[in-house]
Design a protein around this motif. Structure first.
Motif, PDB file in Angstrom:
ATOM      1  N   ALA A  57       0.826  -1.203   0.000  1.00 59.28           N
ATOM      2  CA  ALA A  57       0.000   0.000   0.000  1.00 59.28           C
ATOM      3  C   ALA A  57       0.863   1.257   0.000  1.00 59.28           C
ATOM      4  O   ALA A  57       0.652   2.168  -0.805  1.00 59.28           O
ATOM      5  N   SER A  95      -3.370   1.778  -7.024  1.00 55.83           N
ATOM      6  CA  SER A  95      -3.544   3.081  -6.382  1.00 55.83           C
ATOM      7  C   SER A  95      -3.866   4.158  -7.405  1.00 55.83           C
ATOM      8  O   SER A  95      -3.645   4.002  -8.603  1.00 55.83           O
ATOM      9  N   ARG A 108      -5.138   6.946  -2.731  1.00 57.21           N
ATOM     10  CA  ARG A 108      -5.808   5.784  -2.150  1.00 57.21           C
ATOM     11  C   ARG A 108      -5.304   4.534  -2.841  1.00 57.21           C
ATOM     12  O   ARG A 108      -4.827   4.588  -3.964  1.00 57.21           O
ATOM     13  N   CYS A 109      -5.433   3.402  -2.140  1.00 58.27           N
ATOM     14  CA  CYS A 109      -4.930   2.140  -2.661  1.00 58.27           C
ATOM     15  C   CYS A 109      -5.770   0.979  -2.143  1.00 58.27           C
ATOM     16  O   CYS A 109      -6.173   0.977  -0.982  1.00 58.27           O
ATOM     17  N   ASP A 110      -6.010   0.027  -3.025  1.00 50.46           N
ATOM     18  CA  ASP A 110      -6.608  -1.245  -2.625  1.00 50.46           C
ATOM     19  C   ASP A 110      -5.572  -2.332  -2.849  1.00 50.46           C
ATOM     20  O   ASP A 110      -4.881  -2.345  -3.881  1.00 50.46           O
ATOM     21  N   LEU A 121     -10.134  -8.551  -2.261  1.00 52.02           N
ATOM     22  CA  LEU A 121      -9.701  -7.351  -1.564  1.00 52.02           C
ATOM     23  C   LEU A 121      -9.321  -7.716  -0.137  1.00 52.02           C
ATOM     24  O   LEU A 121     -10.122  -8.301   0.597  1.00 52.02           O
ATOM     25  N   THR A 124      -7.337  -1.824   2.320  1.00 51.81           N
ATOM     26  CA  THR A 124      -7.501  -0.550   1.630  1.00 51.81           C
ATOM     27  C   THR A 124      -6.779   0.515   2.439  1.00 51.81           C
ATOM     28  O   THR A 124      -6.710   0.424   3.672  1.00 51.81           O
TER      29      THR A 124
END
Length: 137
Positions: A57, A95, A108-110, A121, A124
């Protein structure tokens, strides 16, 4: 853009130690980072260690911020939510930049765990990426 991003990744000894690969980096800041999971990167229950998920992340957030700001950057903070154990053959972090100003970007990032070709997933994150100050003479 991707070639430049890969050059940056290759200069990071920790990323090389983990075996991370940058597979996407676009002019609009979309980033995809992949990491094969091996036993050395797991914790006692066989899940990817939280620090490894967090690394994915953090690095992906920073790439998105760097593209948006177009200068050398550093992560000033990020928050991560672990949603489920990361189990499988690998991790993918995707991201993007939510907002960029002159000196910082919010990204933001998953993070997904990949098992048998199926992405789930697992975390996050959101972060603030700051322009790296110029070195003092």
């Amino acid at each position: 853009m991707l070639a430049f991003g890969r050059q940056i990744l290759a200069s990071q000894p920790f990323s090389q130690l983990l075996g991370a690969e940058l597979t996407q980096l676009t002019a609009d800041g979309a980033c995809e980072l992949r990491l094969p999971l091996r036993p050395a990167l797991t914790q006692q229950y066989g899940f990817a260690h939280g620090g490894v998920v967090s690394y994915m992340a953090d690095n992906a957030l920073t790439y998105a911020g760097a593209v948006a700001l177009r200068v050398p950057v550093i992560t000033s903070e990020f928050k991560i939510n672990y949603l489920r154990p990361a189990v499988g053959e690998g991790l993918i972090a995707r991201s993007s930049c939510i907002h960029a100003g002159r000196s910082q970007a919010v990204t933001r990032c998953d993070v997904f765990a990949v098992q048998d070709g199926v992405e789930k997933l697992c975390a996050t994150a959101q972060g603030t990426i700051n322009v790296l100050p110029a070195p003092k003479a």
